[in-house]
Write a protein that holds these residues in place. Structure first.
Motif, PDB file in Angstrom:
ATOM      1  N   HIS A   1      90.938 -40.602  -0.861  1.00  0.00           N
ATOM      2  CA  HIS A   1      91.085 -39.921  -2.132  1.00  0.00           C
ATOM      3  C   HIS A   1      89.793 -39.994  -2.926  1.00  0.00           C
ATOM      4  CE1 HIS A   1      95.770 -40.302  -2.254  1.00  0.00           C
ATOM      5  NE2 HIS A   1      95.324 -39.571  -1.268  1.00  0.00           N
ATOM      6  N   GLU A   2      89.592 -39.027  -3.776  1.00  0.00           N
ATOM      7  CA  GLU A   2      88.479 -39.074  -4.701  1.00  0.00           C
ATOM      8  C   GLU A   2      88.721 -40.169  -5.720  1.00  0.00           C
ATOM      9  OE1 GLU A   2      88.246 -35.199  -6.452  1.00  0.00           O
ATOM     10  OE2 GLU A   2      86.773 -34.560  -4.985  1.00  0.00           O
ATOM     11  N   THR A   3      87.656 -40.592  -6.351  1.00  0.00           N
ATOM     12  CA  THR A   3      87.767 -41.575  -7.429  1.00  0.00           C
ATOM     13  C   THR A   3      87.733 -40.848  -8.770  1.00  0.00           C
ATOM     14  OG1 THR A   3      86.720 -43.496  -8.439  1.00  0.00           O
ATOM     15  CG2 THR A   3      85.254 -41.880  -7.426  1.00  0.00           C
ATOM     16  N   LEU A   4      88.254 -41.499  -9.785  1.00  0.00           N
ATOM     17  CA  LEU A   4      88.163 -40.962 -11.145  1.00  0.00           C
ATOM     18  C   LEU A   4      86.914 -41.471 -11.864  1.00  0.00           C
ATOM     19  CD1 LEU A   4      91.889 -41.294 -12.308  1.00  0.00           C
ATOM     20  CD2 LEU A   4      90.657 -39.188 -11.776  1.00  0.00           C
ATOM     21  N   ARG A   5      86.178 -42.355 -11.237  1.00  0.00           N
ATOM     22  CA  ARG A   5      85.025 -42.957 -11.889  1.00  0.00           C
ATOM     23  C   ARG A   5      84.031 -41.908 -12.371  1.00  0.00           C
ATOM     24  NH1 ARG A   5      82.162 -47.270  -8.316  1.00  0.00           N
ATOM     25  NH2 ARG A   5      84.116 -48.363  -8.823  1.00  0.00           N
ATOM     26  N   ASP A   6      83.709 -41.983 -13.661  1.00  0.00           N
ATOM     27  CA  ASP A   6      82.729 -41.116 -14.328  1.00  0.00           C
ATOM     28  C   ASP A   6      83.161 -39.660 -14.441  1.00  0.00           C
ATOM     29  OD1 ASP A   6      80.980 -43.233 -14.802  1.00  0.00           O
ATOM     30  OD2 ASP A   6      79.986 -42.982 -12.864  1.00  0.00           O
ATOM     31  N   ARG A   7      84.362 -39.323 -14.000  1.00  0.00           N
ATOM     32  CA  ARG A   7      84.850 -37.962 -14.224  1.00  0.00           C
ATOM     33  C   ARG A   7      85.264 -37.823 -15.683  1.00  0.00           C
ATOM     34  NH1 ARG A   7      89.129 -36.818  -9.523  1.00  0.00           N
ATOM     35  NH2 ARG A   7      89.201 -34.757 -10.476  1.00  0.00           N
ATOM     36  N   VAL A   8      84.895 -36.737 -16.310  1.00  0.00           N
ATOM     37  CA  VAL A   8      85.207 -36.502 -17.725  1.00  0.00           C
ATOM     38  C   VAL A   8      86.543 -35.773 -17.805  1.00  0.00           C
ATOM     39  CG1 VAL A   8      84.460 -35.443 -19.876  1.00  0.00           C
ATOM     40  CG2 VAL A   8      82.759 -36.410 -18.303  1.00  0.00           C
ATOM     41  N   VAL A   9      87.535 -36.432 -18.401  1.00  0.00           N
ATOM     42  CA  VAL A   9      88.889 -35.898 -18.440  1.00  0.00           C
ATOM     43  C   VAL A   9      89.336 -35.788 -19.889  1.00  0.00           C
ATOM     44  CG1 VAL A   9      91.252 -36.140 -17.628  1.00  0.00           C
ATOM     45  CG2 VAL A   9      89.365 -37.016 -16.227  1.00  0.00           C
ATOM     46  N   LEU A  10      89.743 -34.606 -20.269  1.00  0.00           N
ATOM     47  CA  LEU A  10      90.224 -34.330 -21.619  1.00  0.00           C
ATOM     48  C   LEU A  10      91.747 -34.378 -21.620  1.00  0.00           C
ATOM     49  CD1 LEU A  10      88.920 -31.463 -23.872  1.00  0.00           C
ATOM     50  CD2 LEU A  10      91.369 -31.695 -23.456  1.00  0.00           C
ATOM     51  N   VAL A  11      92.326 -35.073 -22.606  1.00  0.00           N
ATOM     52  CA  VAL A  11      93.778 -35.248 -22.688  1.00  0.00           C
ATOM     53  C   VAL A  11      94.253 -34.820 -24.067  1.00  0.00           C
ATOM     54  CG1 VAL A  11      95.714 -36.858 -22.463  1.00  0.00           C
ATOM     55  CG2 VAL A  11      93.608 -37.246 -21.145  1.00  0.00           C
ATOM     56  N   THR A  12      95.173 -33.864 -24.124  1.00  0.00           N
ATOM     57  CA  THR A  12      95.768 -33.497 -25.413  1.00  0.00           C
ATOM     58  C   THR A  12      97.028 -34.335 -25.645  1.00  0.00           C
ATOM     59  OG1 THR A  12      97.214 -31.716 -24.588  1.00  0.00           O
ATOM     60  CG2 THR A  12      94.922 -31.141 -25.098  1.00  0.00           C
ATOM     61  N   GLY A  13      97.397 -34.473 -26.906  1.00  0.00           N
ATOM     62  CA  GLY A  13      98.529 -35.336 -27.226  1.00  0.00           C
ATOM     63  C   GLY A  13      98.287 -36.762 -26.797  1.00  0.00           C
ATOM     64  N   ALA A  14      97.038 -37.219 -26.978  1.00  0.00           N
ATOM     65  CA  ALA A  14      96.599 -38.496 -26.408  1.00  0.00           C
ATOM     66  C   ALA A  14      96.981 -39.706 -27.244  1.00  0.00           C
ATOM     67  CB  ALA A  14      95.079 -38.477 -26.226  1.00  0.00           C
ATOM     68  N   GLY A  15      97.482 -39.486 -28.450  1.00  0.00           N
ATOM     69  CA  GLY A  15      97.627 -40.588 -29.382  1.00  0.00           C
ATOM     70  C   GLY A  15      98.775 -41.540 -29.125  1.00  0.00           C
ATOM     71  N   ARG A  16      99.790 -41.099 -28.394  1.00  0.00           N
ATOM     72  CA  ARG A  16     100.927 -41.995 -28.156  1.00  0.00           C
ATOM     73  C   ARG A  16     101.726 -41.495 -26.959  1.00  0.00           C
ATOM     74  NH1 ARG A  16     105.725 -41.119 -32.578  1.00  0.00           N
ATOM     75  NH2 ARG A  16     106.175 -38.914 -32.178  1.00  0.00           N
ATOM     76  N   GLY A  17     102.732 -42.271 -26.582  1.00  0.00           N
ATOM     77  CA  GLY A  17     103.625 -41.856 -25.513  1.00  0.00           C
ATOM     78  C   GLY A  17     102.917 -41.645 -24.195  1.00  0.00           C
ATOM     79  N   LEU A  18     103.288 -40.562 -23.506  1.00  0.00           N
ATOM     80  CA  LEU A  18     102.683 -40.280 -22.211  1.00  0.00           C
ATOM     81  C   LEU A  18     101.187 -40.064 -22.338  1.00  0.00           C
ATOM     82  CD1 LEU A  18     102.798 -39.711 -19.197  1.00  0.00           C
ATOM     83  CD2 LEU A  18     103.452 -37.347 -19.730  1.00  0.00           C
ATOM     84  N   GLY A  19     100.745 -39.399 -23.393  1.00  0.00           N
ATOM     85  CA  GLY A  19      99.310 -39.172 -23.566  1.00  0.00           C
ATOM     86  C   GLY A  19      98.528 -40.465 -23.613  1.00  0.00           C
ATOM     87  N   ALA A  20      99.044 -41.452 -24.332  1.00  0.00           N
ATOM     88  CA  ALA A  20      98.381 -42.761 -24.398  1.00  0.00           C
ATOM     89  C   ALA A  20      98.392 -43.442 -23.037  1.00  0.00           C
ATOM     90  CB  ALA A  20      99.065 -43.640 -25.444  1.00  0.00           C
ATOM     91  N   ALA A  21      99.513 -43.316 -22.306  1.00  0.00           N
ATOM     92  CA  ALA A  21      99.589 -43.910 -20.963  1.00  0.00           C
ATOM     93  C   ALA A  21      98.596 -43.258 -20.018  1.00  0.00           C
ATOM     94  CB  ALA A  21     101.007 -43.781 -20.415  1.00  0.00           C
TER      95      ALA A  21
END
Length: 244
Positions: free
Chosen positions: A6-26
């Motif tokens: 599998h690819e790694t997530l290291r240094d990949r830039v990932v944008l997350v909406t609804g990031a402040g709580r719940g699933l977004g925070a997880a």
């Protein structure tokens, strides 16, 4: 070389909406733990900044912005700012969502518009304007729901938005594959998050799953080898009641 690695997530830039709580925070916690560079977005700017600070406190890299995903001008501006800070964008996770639980005769037109604007128009705008910024092999992940597959009373706006989001996801999957862009839907069953617990305080939490489990499935989707895409995956708690 192991072609199944599998690819790694290291240094990949990932944008997350609804990031402040719940699933977004997880999701942000998972990304930070896997050394991704996180762009945390939330309509509540303070919660987005708190999540980004949590990642930085753990030794990771993160930035944050307040954003109403249904505001096209704001989406364009935040994407430009994020790219300026990060230099690239590898993935967009459209997680922001709202619901108004009421009967059709009590549902206000303004609430209908707000739910559709956040849950469906938001992911459309993030995809439309984020596409030009995505690096080769970029990925769009839309967080759907079992509400996209079956219906229950007093949730017409939410069902309409999530069925629409699933259709949008599969349409973009078909459209963008030739450009090397992956598009996936993660259909999440009930989770122990404020999204449910705040509205249904009497809900049996034993029927729900930890949002971290869904975040782990999102990691799996994001780390497939370049020649593989997962268009759709469903993640349910073992005692899920909204899906047979």
């Amino acid at each position: 070389m192991d072609t199944y690695a599998h690819e790694t997530l290291r240094d990949r830039v990932v944008l997350v909406t609804g990031a402040g709580r719940g699933l977004g925070a997880a999701i942000c916690d998972m990304l930070g733990a896997n050394e991704a560079r996180v762009v945390a977005l939330d309509i509540d700017a303070d919660s987005a900044h708190a999540q980004a600070q949590k990642i930085r406190d753990g030794g990771g890299w993160a930035c944050a912005f307040g954003l109403d995903v249904g505001d096209e001008g704001a989406v364009i501006g935040v994407l430009d700012e994020a790219l300026e800070q990060c230099g690239r964008l590898d993935a967009i996770i459209n997680n922001a969502g709202v619901d108004v639980t009421t009967s059709i005769d009590e549902l206000k037109s303004s609430d209908w518009e707000r739910v559709l604007r956040t849950n469906l128009t938001g992911p459309f705008l993030m995809a439309k304007h984020g596409l030009a910024h995505l690096a080769p092999g970029g990925h769009i992940v839309n967080i759907a729901s079992t509400a996209a597959r079956r219906a229950w009373p007093n949730a017409s706006a939410y069902h309409a938005s999530k069925w629409g989001l699933l259709g949008l996801t599969h349409s973009l999957h078909a459209e963008l594959r030739s450009q090397g862009i992956k598009v996936s839907a993660v259909i999440a069953g009930g989770m122990r998050t404020p999204f449910l617990l705040d509205r249904f305080p009497d809900i049996d939490v034993d029927l729900l799953q930890d949002p971290g489990n869904v975040a782990a499935a999102i990691k799996f989707v994001l780390t497939q080898p370049p020649q593989t895409v997962i268009p759709e995956v469903m993640v349910l708690p073992m005692k899920e009641t909204s899906w047979p």
